[in-house]
Design a protein around this motif. Structure first.
Motif, mmCIF file in Angstrom:
data_model
loop_
_atom_site.group_PDB
_atom_site.id
_atom_site.type_symbol
_atom_site.label_atom_id
_atom_site.label_comp_id
_atom_site.label_asym_id
_atom_site.label_seq_id
_atom_site.Cartn_x
_atom_site.Cartn_y
_atom_site.Cartn_z
ATOM 1 N N UNK A 7 30.255 -25.211 -7.388
ATOM 2 C CA UNK A 7 29.200 -25.727 -6.516
ATOM 3 C C UNK A 7 28.002 -26.116 -7.388
ATOM 4 N N UNK A 8 27.146 -26.927 -6.820
ATOM 5 C CA UNK A 8 25.959 -27.332 -7.567
ATOM 6 C C UNK A 8 25.109 -26.117 -7.917
ATOM 7 N N UNK A 9 24.967 -25.196 -6.985
ATOM 8 C CA UNK A 9 24.153 -23.993 -7.259
ATOM 9 C C UNK A 9 24.751 -23.183 -8.404
ATOM 10 N N UNK A 10 26.085 -23.080 -8.441
ATOM 11 C CA UNK A 10 26.740 -22.388 -9.554
ATOM 12 C C UNK A 10 26.468 -23.117 -10.868
ATOM 13 N N UNK A 11 26.574 -24.423 -10.844
ATOM 14 C CA UNK A 11 26.341 -25.226 -12.050
ATOM 15 C C UNK A 11 24.889 -25.104 -12.510
ATOM 16 N N UNK A 12 23.966 -25.114 -11.560
ATOM 17 C CA UNK A 12 22.543 -24.986 -11.895
ATOM 18 C C UNK A 12 22.259 -23.608 -12.503
ATOM 19 N N UNK A 13 22.871 -22.580 -11.930
ATOM 20 C CA UNK A 13 22.727 -21.230 -12.484
ATOM 21 C C UNK A 13 23.249 -21.180 -13.925
ATOM 22 N N UNK A 14 24.372 -21.845 -14.171
ATOM 23 C CA UNK A 14 24.942 -21.881 -15.517
ATOM 24 C C UNK A 14 24.012 -22.614 -16.489
ATOM 25 N N UNK A 15 23.397 -23.698 -16.030
ATOM 26 C CA UNK A 15 22.450 -24.441 -16.873
ATOM 27 C C UNK A 15 21.262 -23.540 -17.207
ATOM 28 N N UNK A 48 21.815 -32.702 -4.162
ATOM 29 C CA UNK A 48 22.484 -32.712 -5.470
ATOM 30 C C UNK A 48 23.941 -32.315 -5.333
ATOM 31 N N UNK A 49 24.225 -31.381 -4.445
ATOM 32 C CA UNK A 49 25.614 -30.977 -4.218
ATOM 33 C C UNK A 49 26.444 -32.087 -3.619
#
Length: 105
Positions: A7-15, A48-49
């Protein structure tokens, strides 16, 4: 069946996790600013998602730009309102030193 993309939130957390060392290296006064940028990115997580771009950093940066543009527009509006109020006030010139000394005699 599982998701093929995080998910976008997961990707953002990873960034944000990848940038953690950068954040720690910043001066203390800049760390809250850094955090605010990710808050801005989370503000537009829904849009964004939906974009589902291969590079979620692009959506994050665009979200940050949107929030900063909104802030800039707000500041411009407030400045314009203040200038308008200043222009509406009657011009009152302060008394000169000579006039002030004559009235106090």
């Amino acid at each position: 069946m599982g998701r093929t993309n995080p998910t976008y939130c997961d990707a953002l957390r990873a960034i944000e996790e990848r940038w953690a060392e950068f954040r720690r290296a910043l001066r203390r006064r800049d760390q809250p600013r850094f955090d605010r940028l990710f808050e801005y990115a989370r503000e537009h997580a829904d849009a964004s998602g939906l974009l589902n771009h291969r590079n979620p950093l692009l959506a994050a940066l665009f979200s940050i730009d949107l929030e900063q543009e909104a802030t800039l527009e707000d500041h411009e509006d407030r400045l314009e309102a203040l200038e308008h109020r200043l222009n509406e006030q009657p011009d009152t010139e302060p008394a000169s030193d000579e006039e002030t000394s004559e009235t106090h005699r």
